[in-house]
Write a protein that holds these residues in place. Structure first.
Motif, PDB file in Angstrom:
ATOM      1  N   GLU A  22     -11.369   6.878   3.943  1.00 54.60           N
ATOM      2  CA  GLU A  22     -12.754   6.675   3.515  1.00 54.60           C
ATOM      3  C   GLU A  22     -13.686   6.446   4.698  1.00 54.60           C
ATOM      4  OE1 GLU A  22     -12.483   3.336   0.907  1.00 54.60           O
ATOM      5  OE2 GLU A  22     -11.580   4.492  -0.711  1.00 54.60           O
ATOM      6  N   LEU A  23     -13.223   5.723   5.704  1.00 58.35           N
ATOM      7  CA  LEU A  23     -14.088   5.337   6.811  1.00 58.35           C
ATOM      8  C   LEU A  23     -14.110   6.354   7.945  1.00 58.35           C
ATOM      9  CD1 LEU A  23     -13.263   1.538   7.039  1.00 58.35           C
ATOM     10  CD2 LEU A  23     -15.138   2.653   5.825  1.00 58.35           C
ATOM     11  N   GLY A  24     -13.100   7.175   8.042  1.00 56.54           N
ATOM     12  CA  GLY A  24     -13.039   8.158   9.123  1.00 56.54           C
ATOM     13  C   GLY A  24     -14.257   9.066   9.205  1.00 56.54           C
ATOM     14  N   PRO A  25     -14.646   9.688   8.093  1.00 54.63           N
ATOM     15  CA  PRO A  25     -15.828  10.555   8.144  1.00 54.63           C
ATOM     16  C   PRO A  25     -17.116   9.792   8.489  1.00 54.63           C
ATOM     17  CG  PRO A  25     -14.519  11.053   6.210  1.00 54.63           C
ATOM     18  CD  PRO A  25     -13.946   9.802   6.820  1.00 54.63           C
ATOM     19  N   LEU A  26     -17.226   8.566   8.009  1.00 49.73           N
ATOM     20  CA  LEU A  26     -18.412   7.769   8.317  1.00 49.73           C
ATOM     21  C   LEU A  26     -18.459   7.415   9.800  1.00 49.73           C
ATOM     22  CD1 LEU A  26     -20.958   6.366   7.366  1.00 49.73           C
ATOM     23  CD2 LEU A  26     -19.568   4.416   6.700  1.00 49.73           C
ATOM     24  N   LEU A  50     -19.468  -1.608   9.110  1.00 47.74           N
ATOM     25  CA  LEU A  50     -19.180  -3.035   9.199  1.00 47.74           C
ATOM     26  C   LEU A  50     -19.230  -3.718   7.837  1.00 47.74           C
ATOM     27  CD1 LEU A  50     -21.093  -3.887  12.464  1.00 47.74           C
ATOM     28  CD2 LEU A  50     -18.639  -3.637  12.147  1.00 47.74           C
ATOM     29  N   GLU A  51     -20.088  -3.234   6.961  1.00 46.19           N
ATOM     30  CA  GLU A  51     -20.142  -3.787   5.610  1.00 46.19           C
ATOM     31  C   GLU A  51     -18.853  -3.474   4.852  1.00 46.19           C
ATOM     32  OE1 GLU A  51     -23.657  -2.317   3.698  1.00 46.19           O
ATOM     33  OE2 GLU A  51     -24.972  -3.350   5.119  1.00 46.19           O
ATOM     34  N   ARG A  52     -18.322  -2.295   5.080  1.00 43.21           N
ATOM     35  CA  ARG A  52     -17.095  -1.885   4.392  1.00 43.21           C
ATOM     36  C   ARG A  52     -15.849  -2.493   5.014  1.00 43.21           C
ATOM     37  NH1 ARG A  52     -17.635   4.445   2.810  1.00 43.21           N
ATOM     38  NH2 ARG A  52     -19.736   4.368   1.953  1.00 43.21           N
ATOM     39  N   ARG A  53     -15.885  -2.684   6.315  1.00 46.23           N
ATOM     40  CA  ARG A  53     -14.701  -3.202   7.037  1.00 46.23           C
ATOM     41  C   ARG A  53     -15.152  -4.211   8.083  1.00 46.23           C
ATOM     42  NH1 ARG A  53      -9.403  -0.684   8.214  1.00 46.23           N
ATOM     43  NH2 ARG A  53      -8.188  -2.537   8.623  1.00 46.23           N
ATOM     44  N   PRO A  54     -15.531  -5.418   7.667  1.00 49.24           N
ATOM     45  CA  PRO A  54     -16.119  -6.395   8.594  1.00 49.24           C
ATOM     46  C   PRO A  54     -15.182  -6.885   9.685  1.00 49.24           C
ATOM     47  CG  PRO A  54     -15.758  -7.371   6.440  1.00 49.24           C
ATOM     48  CD  PRO A  54     -15.451  -5.906   6.314  1.00 49.24           C
ATOM     49  N   ILE A  55     -13.901  -6.613   9.591  1.00 47.49           N
ATOM     50  CA  ILE A  55     -12.969  -7.086  10.605  1.00 47.49           C
ATOM     51  C   ILE A  55     -13.274  -6.497  11.985  1.00 47.49           C
ATOM     52  CG2 ILE A  55     -11.202  -5.298  10.282  1.00 47.49           C
ATOM     53  CD1 ILE A  55      -9.133  -7.586  10.492  1.00 47.49           C
ATOM     54  N   HIS A  56     -13.952  -5.371  12.024  1.00 45.34           N
ATOM     55  CA  HIS A  56     -14.251  -4.717  13.297  1.00 45.34           C
ATOM     56  C   HIS A  56     -15.620  -5.089  13.854  1.00 45.34           C
ATOM     57  CE1 HIS A  56     -10.638  -2.382  13.210  1.00 45.34           C
ATOM     58  NE2 HIS A  56     -10.917  -1.952  12.001  1.00 45.34           N
ATOM     59  N   ARG A  57     -16.269  -6.082  13.280  1.00 40.30           N
ATOM     60  CA  ARG A  57     -17.614  -6.468  13.705  1.00 40.30           C
ATOM     61  C   ARG A  57     -17.665  -6.803  15.193  1.00 40.30           C
ATOM     62  NH1 ARG A  57     -22.099  -7.602  11.229  1.00 40.30           N
ATOM     63  NH2 ARG A  57     -21.124  -7.621   9.200  1.00 40.30           N
ATOM     64  N   ALA A  58     -16.726  -7.551  15.700  1.00 40.26           N
ATOM     65  CA  ALA A  58     -16.742  -7.951  17.105  1.00 40.26           C
ATOM     66  C   ALA A  58     -16.663  -6.747  18.033  1.00 40.26           C
ATOM     67  CB  ALA A  58     -15.612  -8.926  17.384  1.00 40.26           C
ATOM     68  N   ALA A  59     -15.859  -5.778  17.671  1.00 42.98           N
ATOM     69  CA  ALA A  59     -15.720  -4.584  18.504  1.00 42.98           C
ATOM     70  C   ALA A  59     -17.042  -3.824  18.591  1.00 42.98           C
ATOM     71  CB  ALA A  59     -14.632  -3.685  17.959  1.00 42.98           C
TER      72      ALA A  59
END
Length: 66
Positions: A22-26, A50-59
């Motif tokens: 789901e996130l790859g194309p985005l 980041l809304e869909r996968r907030p764990i990567h916010r720091a990166a």
């Protein structure tokens, strides 16, 4: 006990695979916008990620200033 741990691992792997699909194309679109210099549009796409996968916010915060 190991059976339930194995089931959890399997379910987690399935979830990660689905999220990646789901996130790859985005992510590809956000990077394309970024490379094209369309920074406001890229920032919007990064925020959606980041809304869909907030764990990567720091990166993202350190690298892209989102």
């Amino acid at each position: 006990m190991s059976n339930s741990a194995g089931q959890r691992a399997f379910q987690n792997a399935r979830l990660q695979k689905r999220q990646k699909a789901e996130l790859g194309p985005l992510l590809a679109r956000a990077l394309q916008l970024h490379k094209a210099g369309l920074l406001p549009e890229a920032k919007t796409a990064y925020r959606e990620l980041l809304e869909r996968r907030p764990i990567h916010r720091a990166a993202f915060a350190g690298r892209f200033g989102v």
